[in-house]
Design an enzyme around this catalytic site. Structure first.
Site, PDB file in Angstrom:
ATOM      1  N   GLY A   1      -6.768   9.982   9.305  1.00 42.00           N
ATOM      2  CA  GLY A   1      -7.883   9.138   9.752  1.00 42.00           C
ATOM      3  C   GLY A   1      -8.837   8.806   8.612  1.00 42.00           C
TER       4      GLY A   1
ATOM      5  N   ASP B   1     -12.123   9.677   7.236  1.00 43.35           N
ATOM      6  CA  ASP B   1     -13.183  10.696   7.241  1.00 43.35           C
ATOM      7  C   ASP B   1     -13.176  11.539   8.518  1.00 43.35           C
ATOM      8  OD1 ASP B   1     -13.989   9.691   4.755  1.00 43.35           O
ATOM      9  OD2 ASP B   1     -15.357   8.254   5.660  1.00 43.35           O
TER      10      ASP B   1
ATOM     11  N   ARG C   1       0.818  -1.204   0.000  1.00 46.10           N
ATOM     12  CA  ARG C   1       0.000   0.000   0.000  1.00 46.10           C
ATOM     13  C   ARG C   1       0.867   1.276   0.000  1.00 46.10           C
ATOM     14  NH1 ARG C   1      -5.863  -0.273  -0.183  1.00 46.10           N
ATOM     15  NH2 ARG C   1      -6.396   1.872   0.251  1.00 46.10           N
TER      16      ARG C   1
ATOM     17  N   ASP D   1      -7.110  13.900   6.287  1.00 43.31           N
ATOM     18  CA  ASP D   1      -5.969  13.693   7.195  1.00 43.31           C
ATOM     19  C   ASP D   1      -5.700  12.197   7.307  1.00 43.31           C
ATOM     20  OD1 ASP D   1      -7.844  12.676   8.928  1.00 43.31           O
ATOM     21  OD2 ASP D   1      -7.646  14.255  10.439  1.00 43.31           O
TER      22      ASP D   1
ATOM     23  N   THR E   1     -15.192  14.483  -0.518  1.00 41.78           N
ATOM     24  CA  THR E   1     -16.620  14.600  -0.222  1.00 41.78           C
ATOM     25  C   THR E   1     -17.112  13.261   0.318  1.00 41.78           C
ATOM     26  OG1 THR E   1     -17.447  13.849  -2.351  1.00 41.78           O
ATOM     27  CG2 THR E   1     -16.924  16.182  -2.160  1.00 41.78           C
ATOM     28  N   HIS E   2     -18.036  13.336   1.255  1.00 42.49           N
ATOM     29  CA  HIS E   2     -18.539  12.129   1.926  1.00 42.49           C
ATOM     30  C   HIS E   2     -20.062  12.233   2.020  1.00 42.49           C
ATOM     31  CE1 HIS E   2     -18.418   8.701   4.601  1.00 42.49           C
ATOM     32  NE2 HIS E   2     -19.246   9.336   5.405  1.00 42.49           N
TER      33      HIS E   2
ATOM     34  N   ILE F   1      -8.462   4.912   0.674  1.00 45.94           N
ATOM     35  CA  ILE F   1      -7.889   5.742   1.728  1.00 45.94           C
ATOM     36  C   ILE F   1      -6.424   5.978   1.371  1.00 45.94           C
ATOM     37  CG2 ILE F   1      -7.349   5.851   4.204  1.00 45.94           C
ATOM     38  CD1 ILE F   1     -10.311   5.562   3.816  1.00 45.94           C
TER      39      ILE F   1
END
Ligand code: GRF
Length: 198
Positions: free
Chosen positions: A144, A146, A66, A142, A109-110, A93
């Site tokens: 984390g 979301d 990753r 950042d 956007t979430h 992510i």
């Protein structure tokens, strides 16, 4: 000079399309310089090509781990010298090696009102919880999931008869407008601060 955006996508790309349409007006102040995806064969890449935008695909499966994928994605992005990266339905992510280079400059956007319902199944989770109001959030990415600082939010009512699909479609209508308006405001704010410092 317009603000340079690289847009990252994973799906149908309706958020991307609304950005393409907004950027067609020079007064909007932003320009999409490339569209990247984590997979091939998605409708969003077709939208990018139809708008004659450069595209790239960076698949996790093509890298040993990753971390290497994060580095490769950052390299692809860097080639287009963006000011900001817009994650618009990008279902991956990004990790420390991407954020070391683009932290603070990537917006996502979430489809829920964060901090409620983070993660990949936000609409399903909100519906299962029985909330009567949900919505969408634009935030700075950042480390984390979301968790980054919130830039904009809009609310959407949940109806008794809603399914995950009907609710998500109504959220996406609001989400598109939120993204377009928020980027315009961020561009205006950047222009003002550049003016103040010149
Ligand atoms: C948006 O609701 C986004 O928040 C979510 O996936 C949707 C993207 O839709 N992660 P589209 O691909 O832009 O149509």
């Amino acid at each position: 000079m317009p603000v340079r955006l690289v847009v990252l996508i994973s799906g149908t790309g309706t958020l991307l399309q609304s950005l393409i349409d907004a950027c067609a007006d020079p007064a909007y102040g932003a320009q999409i310089v490339a569209v990247g995806a984590d997979r091939d064969g998605i409708a969003g890449l077709g939208r990018a090509r139809a708008a004659q935008l450069p595209t790239f695909v960076c698949r996790v499966a093509d890298y040993d781990d990753r971390g290497d994928w994060n580095e490769a994605l950052a390299d692809e992005v860097a080639a287009f010298e963006p000011d900001w990266i817009i994650s618009a339905g990008f279902m991956k992510i990004v990790g420390p090696r991407f954020l070391a280079r683009y932290g603070g400059r990537m917006l996502n956007t979430h489809p829920a009102l964060l901090p409620s319902f983070p993660g990949a199944h936000a609409v399903r989770d909100a519906l299962a919880h029985g909330v009567k109001v949900t919505g969408c959030t634009l935030f700075t990415v950042d480390e984390g999931v979301d968790t980054g600082p919130i830039i904009a939010q809009r609310a959407v009512d949940v109806f008794e008869r809603d399914t995950e699909d009907t609710l998500h479609e109504r959220i996406k209508v609001v989400e598109r407008a939120m993204l377009i308006d928020a980027i315009q405001e961020l561009v205006a704010r950047q222009r003002t601060s550049e003016g103040e410092h010149s």
